[in-house]
Design an enzyme around this catalytic site. Structure first.
Site, PDB file in Angstrom:
ATOM      1  N   LYS A 252       6.861  -4.429  -1.327  1.00 57.43           N
ATOM      2  CA  LYS A 252       6.741  -4.994  -0.231  1.00 57.43           C
ATOM      3  C   LYS A 252       8.096  -5.946   0.548  1.00 57.43           C
ATOM      4  O   LYS A 252       8.743  -6.287  -0.440  1.00 57.43           O
ATOM      5  CB  LYS A 252       5.533  -6.235  -0.069  1.00 57.43           C
ATOM      6  CG  LYS A 252       4.230  -5.847  -0.155  1.00 57.43           C
ATOM      7  CD  LYS A 252       3.090  -6.866  -0.284  1.00 57.43           C
ATOM      8  CE  LYS A 252       1.645  -6.268  -0.618  1.00 57.43           C
ATOM      9  NZ  LYS A 252       1.276  -5.744   0.769  1.00 57.43           N
ATOM     10  N   ARG A 326      -7.583  -0.128  -3.860  1.00 64.92           N
ATOM     11  CA  ARG A 326      -8.711   0.905  -3.869  1.00 64.92           C
ATOM     12  C   ARG A 326      -8.658   1.529  -5.254  1.00 64.92           C
ATOM     13  O   ARG A 326      -9.646   2.210  -5.583  1.00 64.92           O
ATOM     14  CB  ARG A 326      -8.299   1.760  -2.811  1.00 64.92           C
ATOM     15  CG  ARG A 326      -6.937   2.460  -2.871  1.00 64.92           C
ATOM     16  CD  ARG A 326      -6.459   3.485  -1.561  1.00 64.92           C
ATOM     17  NE  ARG A 326      -6.108   2.264  -0.659  1.00 64.92           N
ATOM     18  CZ  ARG A 326      -5.835   2.645   0.629  1.00 64.92           C
ATOM     19  NH1 ARG A 326      -5.731   3.867   1.125  1.00 64.92           N
ATOM     20  NH2 ARG A 326      -5.225   1.888   1.582  1.00 64.92           N
TER      21      ARG A 326
HETATM   22  N1  BES Z   1      -3.171  -6.534  -0.412  1.00 63.23           N
HETATM   23  C1  BES Z   1      -2.698  -5.617   0.553  1.00 63.23           C
HETATM   24  C2  BES Z   1      -3.493  -5.761   1.816  1.00 63.23           C
HETATM   25  C3  BES Z   1      -3.312  -7.220   2.748  1.00 63.23           C
HETATM   26  C4  BES Z   1      -2.585  -7.192   3.766  1.00 63.23           C
HETATM   27  C5  BES Z   1      -4.082  -8.239   2.103  1.00 63.23           C
HETATM   28  C6  BES Z   1      -2.528  -8.475   4.355  1.00 63.23           C
HETATM   29  C7  BES Z   1      -3.982  -9.626   2.839  1.00 63.23           C
HETATM   30  C8  BES Z   1      -3.256  -9.674   3.753  1.00 63.23           C
HETATM   31  C9  BES Z   1      -3.082  -4.017   0.117  1.00 63.23           C
HETATM   32  O1  BES Z   1      -2.756  -4.042  -1.336  1.00 63.23           O
HETATM   33  C10 BES Z   1      -1.925  -3.312   0.729  1.00 63.23           C
HETATM   34  O2  BES Z   1      -0.599  -3.781   0.348  1.00 63.23           O
HETATM   35  N2  BES Z   1      -2.099  -2.357   1.463  1.00 63.23           N
HETATM   36  C11 BES Z   1      -1.419  -1.697   2.247  1.00 63.23           C
HETATM   37  C12 BES Z   1      -1.876   0.035   2.066  1.00 63.23           C
HETATM   38  C13 BES Z   1      -0.811   0.850   2.718  1.00 63.23           C
HETATM   39  C14 BES Z   1       0.081   1.154   1.747  1.00 63.23           C
HETATM   40  C15 BES Z   1      -1.576   2.109   2.935  1.00 63.23           C
HETATM   41  C16 BES Z   1      -0.966  -2.103   3.655  1.00 63.23           C
HETATM   42  O3  BES Z   1      -2.028  -2.636   4.280  1.00 63.23           O
HETATM   43  O4  BES Z   1       0.125  -1.920   4.123  1.00 63.23           O
HETATM   44 ZN    ZN Z   2      -0.862  -3.596  -1.914  1.00 64.02          ZN
END
Ligand code: BES
Ligand code: ZN
Ligand code: ZN
Length: 474
Positions: A252, A326
């Site tokens: 991230k 997931r």
């Molecule tokens: N933990 C994050 C999602 C999240 C975003 C939680 C904001 C709380 C606040 C999750 O694991 C994630 O990073 N999801 C990705 C998925 C993508 C790579 C398909 C996302 O939402 O960007």
């Molecule tokens: Zn994530």
């Protein structure tokens, strides 16, 4: 501040008397006599109009002070709960006597209790200045005592969930969190197992192991079973427990990583809900499964293109290691399904896409069938928590087809990310009635309002307790 709520005490001399006021300066039902002491000139000079969020301290002949709290345009469960939260933060005395429970709506005692306990919540563990504990005693004449006690019990569980979410990841490793969860569940009389990394490997939870591979801190899985006498239904609650989400190798950017200690909220919420359900003695069988791990970037981290084998269901090609929730939930649902529940509910801070879709204050949910969807709709409305149903668009499922494995963990496209995540999870629901709650938006708040305080919110605990009550026929 620590808040305690108790029924009745009519001695006002050293207390703040809380009185609700509707927009247009109408006293709330039950407060007419007290409100008559409020000087209109004072209210006008202060710009107090009875709007939601407004508060004003004015003189009162018997009380130390009278705190007027705005209810906005309506007297309902949510406006009373919010007013109770705003009042407890604005009160400056140790004792608070509230008129809000006498307001003449169903659930008034619950609204006052939740608003006071949750609105007065503070996380001060890491603060070195200011009072360690300032106790505010909220006294509630006209309370329905049983309702107040039950609401206080549930609120304590919400606070437990908030404390876990707010604790920095450095101090809450998977093993530390598992230990604390095991203690909380055990105290509520629930049978608990904690699986360590060896047991997780023996049980073949390959997806959980794949996410854990990049971290120096080993994973855990908390499995709890509550089997009260007289239970006719069995619900499995599965929570995402990522103790910190760096994104893994698909790392991230800094600003998206800031709040990622929040990513174990789902696990915190299902455990807290089970604690409340058992403490209240609700006759419904509950299985809790909480897979706990960091998503980190060590030398052994899972790479994009790697394939993982969860305990049950399709093999997974991992194309983005940041779609890790997931993966661990695939194993969580697999473990839960082996207990043969009538319904499975997973709770997760799963997608940024859901946050984009519904914003900071509303969570989304997906249901495998209309009956399961209706259960969540009514439970969340009884709980006064904001959940909105989202569609499982089965036509999008093919975007998850993988060239090398049975399924891939991201669609690759930009749109409908919360839906494709839900469709992925549906593959692991074992054909059972299933609900997925994506709380990515409201799990963490940047603002304080009503019963919500900046930081972890514990959203979902109260809805799950209402689900249990409904399944128990209460
Ligand atoms: N933990 C994050 C999602 C999240 C975003 C939680 C904001 C709380 C606040 C999750 O694991 C994630 O990073 N999801 C990705 C998925 C993508 C790579 C398909 C996302 O939402 O960007
Ligand atoms: Zn994530
Ligand atoms: Zn995550």
């Amino acid at each position: 501040m620590e808040v305690k709520v108790a029924p009745a005490d009519l001695d006002l001399s050293d207390a703040t008397l809380v009185v609700g006021v509707l927009e247009g300066l109408q006293p709330a039902p039950g407060s007419e006599a007290d409100f008559a002491h409020a000087d209109p000139v004072l209210m006008e000079a202060a710009g107090f109009e009875g709007k939601a969020k407004q508060t004003l301290a004015v003189p009162h002949p018997e009380a130390k002070t009278m705190l007027l709290v705005g209810l906005g345009s309506e007297v309902d469960f949510e406006s009373v709960r919010a007013a109770a939260g705003n009042a407890v933060r604005a009160a400056r005395t140790e004792r608070v006597v509230t008129r809000l429970a006498a307001i003449g709506i169903d659930g008034a005692s619950r609204a006052v209790t939740e608003g006071s306990l949750l609105g007065g919540y503070e996380f001060r563990t890491y603060k070195t200045n200011g009072p360690k504990v300032k106790v505010t005693f909220v006294e509630v004449p006209d309370a329905d005592e049983a309702e107040l006690e039950a609401a206080a019990r549930v609120s304590r569980s919400v606070i437990q969930a908030r404390d876990w979410v707010n604790t920095p990841a450095v101090d809450l490793s998977p093993s530390q969190l598992a230990e604390q969860m095991s203690a909380v569940l055990g105290d509520a009389g629930i049978e608990v197992e904690v699986w360590d990394e060896d047991r997780i490997a023996e049980e073949k939870l390959g997806a959980l192991l794949g996410v854990a591979a990049g971290s120096a801190r080993p994973p855990r899985l908390v499995k709890a079973t509550y089997r009260p006498e007289g239970a006719k239904k069995h619900v499995a609650l599965v929570g995402k427990g990522i103790t910190f989400d760096s994104g893994g190798l698909s790392i991230k950017s800094a600003n998206f990583m800031e709040d990622m200690k929040v990513d174990m909220s789902g696990a915190a919420i299902v455990v807290a809900a089970a604690e409340a359900i058992a403490s209240l003695g609700i006759p419904v069988a509950v299985t809790v499964v909480a897979p706990l791990t960091d998503n980190a970037v060590g030398g052994n981290a899972t790479r994009p293109g790697d394939v993982l084998r969860p305990v049950k269901g399709p093999t997974i090609e991992v194309l983005n290691t940041d779609a890790e929730g997931r993966l661990i939930l695939a194993d969580g649902l697999g473990v839960a399904s082996m207990e043969d529940p009538d319904l499975m509910i997973d709770v997760a801070t799963l997608t940024g896409a859901m946050h984009v879709a519904l914003g900071d204050r509303v969570a989304g949910y997906f249901a495998s069938d209309p009956e399961a969807g209706e259960l969540i709709r009514t439970a969340s409305s009884r709980a006064g928590e904001p959940f909105w149903e989202m569609p499982l668009v089965h036509e999008y499922r093919k975007s998850l087809d993988s060239n090398v494995a049975d399924i891939k963990n991201v669609s690759g496209g930009r749109y409908g990310g919360a839906i494709t995540a839900a469709l992925f999870l549906h593959e692991y629901a074992d054909g059972r009635p299933w609900v997925h709650m994506d709380i990515a938006g409201p799990a963490f708040s940047k603002e304080t309002y009503g019963d919500v305080v900046k930081g972890g919110t514990g959203v979902g605990v109260r809805t799950l307790v209402e689900v249990a009550r409904t399944l128990a026929g209460e």
